[in-house]
Design an enzyme around this catalytic site. Sequence first.
Site, short mmCIF file in Angstrom:
data_model
loop_
_atom_site.label_atom_id
_atom_site.label_comp_id
_atom_site.label_asym_id
_atom_site.label_seq_id
_atom_site.Cartn_x
_atom_site.Cartn_y
_atom_site.Cartn_z
N HIS A 223 0.87 -1.18 0.00
CA HIS A 223 0.00 0.00 0.00
C HIS A 223 0.91 1.23 0.00
CE1 HIS A 223 1.13 0.11 4.18
NE2 HIS A 223 0.58 -1.06 4.40
N GLY A 225 1.92 3.13 2.26
CA GLY A 225 2.94 3.14 3.32
C GLY A 225 4.21 2.49 2.82
N HIS A 226 4.07 1.28 2.26
CA HIS A 226 5.25 0.61 1.70
C HIS A 226 5.86 1.45 0.57
CE1 HIS A 226 2.72 -2.98 2.98
NE2 HIS A 226 3.84 -3.21 3.65
N GLY A 336 9.22 1.63 8.41
CA GLY A 336 8.17 2.60 8.73
C GLY A 336 8.07 2.84 10.23
N GLN A 337 7.88 4.10 10.59
CA GLN A 337 7.62 4.47 11.99
C GLN A 337 6.33 3.79 12.47
OE1 GLN A 337 9.26 6.09 14.28
NE2 GLN A 337 7.57 6.21 15.77
N LYS A 338 5.47 3.40 11.53
CA LYS A 338 4.23 2.68 11.86
C LYS A 338 4.52 1.52 12.83
CE LYS A 338 0.26 0.38 10.91
NZ LYS A 338 0.58 -0.93 11.39
N ASP A 339 5.65 0.84 12.63
CA ASP A 339 6.02 -0.25 13.52
C ASP A 339 7.19 0.21 14.39
OD1 ASP A 339 4.29 -2.58 12.45
OD2 ASP A 339 5.14 -1.65 10.67
N GLN A 342 9.43 -2.28 16.23
CA GLN A 342 10.25 -3.02 15.26
C GLN A 342 11.47 -2.19 14.85
OE1 GLN A 342 8.53 -5.31 11.87
NE2 GLN A 342 9.12 -3.54 10.66
N SER A 375 -1.49 -3.57 5.70
CA SER A 375 -1.97 -4.67 4.85
C SER A 375 -3.18 -5.34 5.50
CB SER A 375 -0.85 -5.70 4.66
OG SER A 375 0.31 -5.06 4.17
P1 AMP Z 1 5.06 -5.08 6.45
O1 AMP Z 1 4.83 -5.47 5.03
O2 AMP Z 1 3.82 -4.89 7.23
O3 AMP Z 1 6.10 -5.94 7.14
O4 AMP Z 1 5.71 -3.64 6.39
C1 AMP Z 1 6.89 -3.40 5.67
C2 AMP Z 1 7.41 -2.05 6.03
O5 AMP Z 1 6.45 -1.05 5.70
C3 AMP Z 1 7.69 -1.89 7.52
O6 AMP Z 1 8.92 -1.18 7.69
C4 AMP Z 1 6.52 -1.09 8.00
O7 AMP Z 1 6.79 -0.31 9.14
C5 AMP Z 1 6.26 -0.20 6.80
N1 AMP Z 1 4.88 0.30 6.83
C6 AMP Z 1 3.75 -0.43 6.99
N2 AMP Z 1 2.69 0.40 7.04
C7 AMP Z 1 3.16 1.66 6.93
C8 AMP Z 1 2.55 2.96 6.93
N3 AMP Z 1 1.25 3.12 7.06
N4 AMP Z 1 3.37 4.03 6.81
C9 AMP Z 1 4.69 3.89 6.69
N5 AMP Z 1 5.33 2.70 6.69
C10 AMP Z 1 4.57 1.60 6.81
#
Ligand code: AMP
Length: 470
Positions: A223, A225-226, A336-339, A342, A375
């Site tokens: 999405h 964010g990624h 992402g700061q979202k996590d 992590q 996601s």
């Molecule tokens: P994931 O696929 O959920 O493992 O996320 C992959 C990367 O995308 C991680 O570094 C997340 O922190 C980042 N991410 C997920 N959602 C967002 C968002 N809404 N804004 C910014 N980064 C994000």
Amino acid sequence: MLEIEQKYSAVDHAAVRAALAALGAGGPEVHDETDHYFNAPDRDFARTGEAFRLRRIGAVNLLTYKGPKQPAAVKIRPELEVPLLPGDDAADEYVDLLQRLGYRPVAVVHKRRESFTLQRDGFDVQVCLDAVDDLGSFAEVEVLSEQEHAARAADTLTRLAAELGVSTVEPRSYLTQLLAARATASPRTPRVVETAAELRAALAEATRQRQTVGLVPTMGALHDGHLSLIRAARARNDVVVASIFVNPTQFAPHEDFARYPRPFADDVRLCGEAGVDLVFAPARKTLYPEGYRTYVEVTGLQDVLEGAARPGHFRGVATVVLKLFNLVRPDRAYFGQKDAQQVRIIQQMVRDLDVPVDVVVCPTIREPDGLALSSRNRYLDADQRRQATVLYRAMDAARRLYEAGERDPAALRRAMAEQIATAPAAVVDYAVAVDPDTFEPPARLGDAALLAVAVRVGDTRLIDNLRLGG
Ligand code: AMP
């Protein structure tokens, strides 16, 4: 000496040749010129406005440095040009030397140049008609002048251009135009590799050329964010790798590993549109072959909040991220700061294990109503989606308290719990104000704090966070 020049685009070369003949210009001398542009290891020439190139005119090799442009209607900048030994072998050795010193090839500009000379107002003026590969036909009028005569020289050039009938000023260098054309070119389909050997082979050329590599680790179902992470990586690295791997070791047996969305073809397309060069999509057995035994634990940090709610989760995250770092060997990795937890754990791991990578943290991308993109949002039905905004509303209420001077974490916790209680489908897992470094709740919050929430909406567990202060 200053180089004072003006470039014009969409030029009718035949008409300008005729005008130059009428003015009695000498020439032309015709050459094929190939300019190999480099970027510096210590700064970004695209930002500083400098340029550095190896110019090849037949067997002649020249090294040119151009300083930042001075503010003026025409282009005025310091220029140093140093002749080098001639020939192909010497050129190859200079390129090798520059790369060993950390200079990175950016682009090659090739043009056929016809040079004319004439005298105007006491200046030796050069007029070049350039046919540039992939860009078109241009004219450049140019003089070299001492600083004190720069304004008069610029005026001479402007009047000469009018006499030659060229009027569409192109302020950008050929290099800038070429890079801009490349950036807007239709998105490429990134290469997809699945094994470590394929990955190594695909990155070998980048390594040989000492190009920088940016890695964006993801679990797919991409999405905005990624994509914001990918764009950040694209802006600063020569090569961008995105990994897509739903990592089994970070899911507990009862969690959503099996039903986690895997829209792979869409993900690859989105990767291409956002500027990914290489998608690394390993199979489970590539990362965890038979007999796999080694795990990374970031003690303490891995046990609180998300770690307490999902035992083993961060062990799986740290392990897969370190494996990706070792396989891709990126210069920079984007998270992402979202996590937030992590990110903190990966930063700690990189520091503790001396991993040579820059961890770049990108801001959380949200829907207009505040819901952080995730996601897992696609699991929500319409009613749950409406109620899911309660995570942001809760943190916003706590933030207002903090900004009004409240430093008691319990007060912020209560404010968030009260908000979340207004959404009947939402069940709080945690909603706390913690120290952003330890993720533990202090007795009193300091100048910087972190709000962290995990809420179940129906069967879907959503997390979010907000940094406060410093
Ligand atoms: P994931 O696929 O959920 O493992 O996320 C992959 C990367 O995308 C991680 O570094 C997340 O922190 C980042 N991410 C997920 N959602 C967002 C968002 N809404 N804004 C910014 N980064 C994000």
